[in-house]
Design a protein around this motif. Sequence first.
Motif, mmCIF file in Angstrom:
data_model
loop_
_atom_site.group_PDB
_atom_site.id
_atom_site.type_symbol
_atom_site.label_atom_id
_atom_site.label_comp_id
_atom_site.label_asym_id
_atom_site.label_seq_id
_atom_site.Cartn_x
_atom_site.Cartn_y
_atom_site.Cartn_z
ATOM 1 N N LEU A 178 0.251 -35.872 16.546
ATOM 2 C CA LEU A 178 0.619 -36.624 17.745
ATOM 3 C C LEU A 178 -0.297 -36.262 18.902
ATOM 4 C CD1 LEU A 178 2.721 -38.641 18.879
ATOM 5 C CD2 LEU A 178 4.031 -36.649 19.661
ATOM 6 N N ASP A 179 -0.993 -37.256 19.438
ATOM 7 C CA ASP A 179 -1.832 -37.073 20.617
ATOM 8 C C ASP A 179 -0.936 -37.156 21.852
ATOM 9 O OD1 ASP A 179 -3.492 -38.077 22.971
ATOM 10 O OD2 ASP A 179 -5.064 -37.588 21.521
ATOM 11 N N GLU A 180 -0.856 -36.061 22.610
ATOM 12 C CA GLU A 180 0.086 -35.997 23.727
ATOM 13 C C GLU A 180 -0.285 -36.946 24.862
ATOM 14 O OE1 GLU A 180 2.024 -31.665 23.726
ATOM 15 O OE2 GLU A 180 -0.093 -31.644 24.271
ATOM 16 N N GLN A 181 -1.581 -37.217 25.024
ATOM 17 C CA GLN A 181 -1.980 -38.120 26.104
ATOM 18 C C GLN A 181 -1.718 -39.570 25.731
ATOM 19 O OE1 GLN A 181 -6.076 -37.170 26.933
ATOM 20 N NE2 GLN A 181 -5.533 -35.501 28.350
ATOM 21 N N LYS A 182 -2.145 -39.962 24.541
ATOM 22 C CA LYS A 182 -1.983 -41.355 24.125
ATOM 23 C C LYS A 182 -0.629 -41.624 23.484
ATOM 24 C CE LYS A 182 -6.941 -41.970 23.275
ATOM 25 N NZ LYS A 182 -7.978 -42.370 22.273
ATOM 26 N N GLN A 183 0.083 -40.521 23.146
ATOM 27 C CA GLN A 183 1.388 -40.645 22.485
ATOM 28 C C GLN A 183 1.306 -41.491 21.214
ATOM 29 O OE1 GLN A 183 4.506 -39.121 23.159
ATOM 30 N NE2 GLN A 183 3.019 -37.836 24.241
ATOM 31 N N GLU A 184 0.226 -41.258 20.450
ATOM 32 C CA GLU A 184 0.080 -41.935 19.167
ATOM 33 C C GLU A 184 -0.528 -40.952 18.170
ATOM 34 O OE1 GLU A 184 -4.278 -44.055 19.667
ATOM 35 O OE2 GLU A 184 -2.493 -45.171 20.301
ATOM 36 N N PRO A 185 -0.240 -41.149 16.895
ATOM 37 C CA PRO A 185 -0.755 -40.205 15.896
ATOM 38 C C PRO A 185 -2.234 -40.437 15.599
ATOM 39 C CG PRO A 185 0.551 -41.906 14.823
ATOM 40 C CD PRO A 185 0.653 -42.151 16.299
ATOM 41 N N LEU A 186 -2.977 -39.348 15.505
ATOM 42 C CA LEU A 186 -4.384 -39.371 15.131
ATOM 43 C C LEU A 186 -4.578 -38.439 13.939
ATOM 44 C CD1 LEU A 186 -5.995 -39.073 18.697
ATOM 45 C CD2 LEU A 186 -5.668 -41.153 17.341
ATOM 46 N N LEU A 187 -5.442 -38.842 13.013
ATOM 47 C CA LEU A 187 -5.639 -38.034 11.819
ATOM 48 C C LEU A 187 -6.351 -36.726 12.140
ATOM 49 C CD1 LEU A 187 -6.677 -40.521 8.975
ATOM 50 C CD2 LEU A 187 -4.477 -39.390 9.320
ATOM 51 N N ARG A 188 -5.797 -35.648 11.618
ATOM 52 C CA ARG A 188 -6.408 -34.328 11.695
ATOM 53 C C ARG A 188 -6.193 -33.635 10.339
ATOM 54 N NH1 ARG A 188 -7.870 -36.536 15.563
ATOM 55 N NH2 ARG A 188 -7.965 -35.839 17.736
ATOM 56 N N VAL A 189 -7.034 -32.657 10.034
ATOM 57 C CA VAL A 189 -6.866 -31.883 8.807
ATOM 58 C C VAL A 189 -6.286 -30.530 9.187
ATOM 59 C CG1 VAL A 189 -7.956 -30.995 6.724
ATOM 60 C CG2 VAL A 189 -8.864 -33.048 7.821
ATOM 61 N N ALA A 190 -5.150 -30.183 8.585
ATOM 62 C CA ALA A 190 -4.458 -28.937 8.905
ATOM 63 C C ALA A 190 -4.819 -27.865 7.876
ATOM 64 C CB ALA A 190 -2.946 -29.161 8.920
ATOM 65 N N PHE A 191 -5.273 -26.724 8.368
ATOM 66 C CA PHE A 191 -5.549 -25.552 7.541
ATOM 67 C C PHE A 191 -4.663 -24.408 8.027
ATOM 68 C CE2 PHE A 191 -9.433 -27.981 7.165
ATOM 69 C CZ PHE A 191 -9.848 -27.782 5.855
ATOM 70 N N GLN A 192 -4.198 -23.601 7.093
ATOM 71 C CA GLN A 192 -3.455 -22.403 7.487
ATOM 72 C C GLN A 192 -4.386 -21.207 7.362
ATOM 73 O OE1 GLN A 192 0.340 -21.671 5.525
ATOM 74 N NE2 GLN A 192 1.087 -20.818 7.437
ATOM 75 N N LEU A 193 -4.618 -20.519 8.474
ATOM 76 C CA LEU A 193 -5.504 -19.369 8.506
ATOM 77 C C LEU A 193 -4.794 -18.150 7.909
ATOM 78 C CD1 LEU A 193 -7.032 -19.879 12.072
ATOM 79 C CD2 LEU A 193 -7.933 -20.641 9.864
ATOM 80 N N PRO A 194 -5.541 -17.102 7.547
ATOM 81 C CA PRO A 194 -4.910 -15.913 6.953
ATOM 82 C C PRO A 194 -3.806 -15.301 7.808
ATOM 83 C CG PRO A 194 -7.276 -15.833 6.611
ATOM 84 C CD PRO A 194 -7.014 -17.023 7.484
ATOM 85 N N ASN A 195 -3.881 -15.471 9.141
ATOM 86 C CA ASN A 195 -2.831 -14.918 10.003
ATOM 87 C C ASN A 195 -1.627 -15.840 10.120
ATOM 88 O OD1 ASN A 195 -3.757 -16.975 11.637
ATOM 89 N ND2 ASN A 195 -4.581 -15.651 13.241
ATOM 90 N N GLY A 196 -1.634 -16.949 9.372
ATOM 91 C CA GLY A 196 -0.502 -17.869 9.382
ATOM 92 C C GLY A 196 -0.625 -19.004 10.371
ATOM 93 N N ARG A 197 -1.571 -18.913 11.291
ATOM 94 C CA ARG A 197 -1.726 -19.954 12.311
ATOM 95 C C ARG A 197 -2.289 -21.231 11.696
ATOM 96 N NH1 ARG A 197 -5.655 -21.476 16.007
ATOM 97 N NH2 ARG A 197 -7.102 -19.885 15.214
#
Length: 642
Positions: free
Chosen positions: A535-554
Motif C-alpha cells: 500500500l502506497d501511503e501517499q497514493k493510497q493504492e497498492p504498488l508491486l514490491r518484492v518482500a524479503f525477510q532479512l536474517p534479523n527478521g526484518r
Amino acid sequence: MQSDLFSALNWEDALTLLRDNRLLRDLDVAIARFLKQQCPGARDEVLLLAAFTSNQQASGHLCLDLANSELHSQLWGTNPPQELTTLLPGKPAEWLSLLQASPLVSRDGKTPLVLDGSRLYLRRNWAQEVAVADAIAQRLLTGTDLPADTLREPLGKLFPESGGETNWQQVACALASRSGIAIITGGPGTGKTTTVVRLLGLLQSLAMDAGKRLRIRLAAPTGKAAARLTESIGDQVEKLAVDASVRDAIPTEVTTLHRLLGTRPDSRHFRHHPHNPLHADLVVVDEASMIDMDMMACLLGALAPHTRLILLGDKDQLASVEAGAVMGDLCRHASEGRYRQDTLDFVKATCNTDISDYRETTQAPGTALAQQTAMLRTNWRSKDSPGIGELARAVNEEDLPRARKVFQQYNDSLHRHRLNSAGQQLEDLLLNGSGGHDGLRALFQAVHAMPPQRDDFDPWAAALLKQLTHQQLLSGLRSGPYGVEQLNQRITRYLQQQGLAPEREWYAGRPVMMTRNDYQLGLMNGDVGLTLPLLDEQKQEPLLRVAFQLPNGRIKWVLPSRMDGVETVYAMTVHKSQGSEFRHTLLVLPDAPHPLLTRELIYTAVTRARASFSLLEFGTPSVLDSAIKKRTWRASGLAQRL
C-alpha cells in the motif's frame, strides 16, 4: 606417441574441437592460450592438461588427479567419440613425466601449474588448499588451559543424565572446548543448534567467571540459512540453563559469511583478511557443507590466531556449488570416531562417558582433526517424522530394498507419484497441494487478501513468506524438460491458464530467488522473496514490491525494477535448497538416469522436508535406484594434507 589425428591438428585446433564438443569451456581454452604465450616451448600435451585441469572446476574438482581410476570419464565424460579422446595422446604415466619436465609446472607454487604427487592444480587452487590445511593444523595446536575438572560440573548441568546412552551433544561440547577448531556434524534433527547454543553457554560462562566476555559471531553461507538459524537459536538461548547475564552475552543474530567478512562491491576480496582480522574470540559457522574451498580459505585467513572456530554441518549433504568438498574432506571418517586414548580419557573425565567403541585402530589411525570432530548420532526429530529419517538413512546407506519399503511403511508422510510428461499431474499437485499441505492456490488467495493498514504489511509479508516454505518443488537439474528452468515456465503457464497469474513478468504472488549478490540492496545469492502489493501511503493504492525477510527478521521491500538478478522459483535446484527447510518437499526425477543425480543429492532433497516428502517420477523406479548407487566424488588433496 602422437596419434594421426593429433598430428594433423595443431594444439589450437585441438582446443577448439574440444570446446565445440563441450569438453572444454571458453575459459579453459583462454588459460591454455595464455600459458602458451608465457612459455612458447610448452608441450601440447601439457597445455591440453592445463585446459582440462581448469575445466575440472566446473564439476567441483580442485585438481586433475592422474592416478584416479575414473580419470578417463573425468576427462571425456561417459560416451565421448573415439576421435576426441585421441586428441590427448599417451597415458597418465607419460603425462606425469611431461609435467615434471615442463617449465610451466612446479611443486612449490612458483609456476602457473602445480604438480603435487599425481594431482595437477592451477596455482590458485593449490595455494588455497595448502592455506586451508595449514590454518587448520595451526588451530589444532592452539589448545586451551581448561582442565577436565573445570568442565565436568557445567557440562553436567547443561546435559542432565541421558539414561545410560552416550550423549554425543555433550561429547561434542567437551571436545570443542579444548582446541582452536572443532567440527560438529550430524543429520537433520540430531540437535546441532541445541549443541552449539549449549557450547556457547558453557564457554561464555567460563569466560565470564574468569572476568572476561567472549566476542561471539554467528554466520551461515546463505541468507536463508542465516535466517533459519537466527529463528531457532533465539528460542534455544532463552531456555539455556545458565545465568541471565550469560544468556545476554550470547548473540542470537546470524549473518551471512559475506557480511561477516565484509564484502567489497565489484571485488573478490573481503574487508577482513590476515592483515585486518575479525574482532572475535569465537566464530560459529552453520551449514558448513555449503562452504567451498575459496570461501574457507577467506574465512580462515580472516580469523585472528586466538579466534576459536566451530563448524556445524551435515557431512552427507551435497558439497558446495563451487570447487571443493571441504566439509566432506574434514569429516571423512567422522562416523568411525577414530579417537586416541587421550581423547577417550578426556571424554571420560569431563562427561563420565565411555566412547571406546570409537577408538582408533592400527588400520584406522586417528588424526589430530579427528580428535576435534564429533558426530551427533541420535535423531531427536524422528518421533515427529520417522519416515523422513528412515528414508534418509536408507539412501545414505545405499539400501535400495529398505528405501522402497520405507515408502510403503510410512505412506502418510512419504509418497511416490508416477507422472506422465504429457499430462498436467505435476501442475495439479502444486496448485491444489497434497499430503495435507496447501498448494499454490491457497498462497495466491492469501496474497490478494491485503491488510487494510500499512503497519500490518510487514507481519503479513512475513506470514506469506513462511507459507511459501510450506511446499517446495525441487529438481536436481537446471536445464532440460525436468530442470528448474522449464519447470518454472510450465508452472507459470498453468497459473496463467487458471487465471491466477497475469501474462506479464511481475505480478502479485510471483516468488523469486536472487541469482547473485547485490551488496547495495543487502541481498545475497539464494535469498527468496515474494512479489506482493504494498500500500502506497501517499497514493493510497497498492504498488508491486518484492518482500524479503532479512536474517534479523526484518522485512525488506524492493522495487521490481531494481532487481535484475532474480529468477522465478516455483521450482528450485536441490543445491539452492540447502540451508532451507520445507514442510512438504517434492522432488522431480527425470525419465532416465542422469550424471548429476547422486546419493548426496537425493539425501539432501529428502532432508529438506520437515513433515512430508513426495517423489515425482517421470521414469521408472530404476532412476531413483541409479541415483542412490552413485556417490559424488571430488578431486582434492585436503584430506591427505590433514
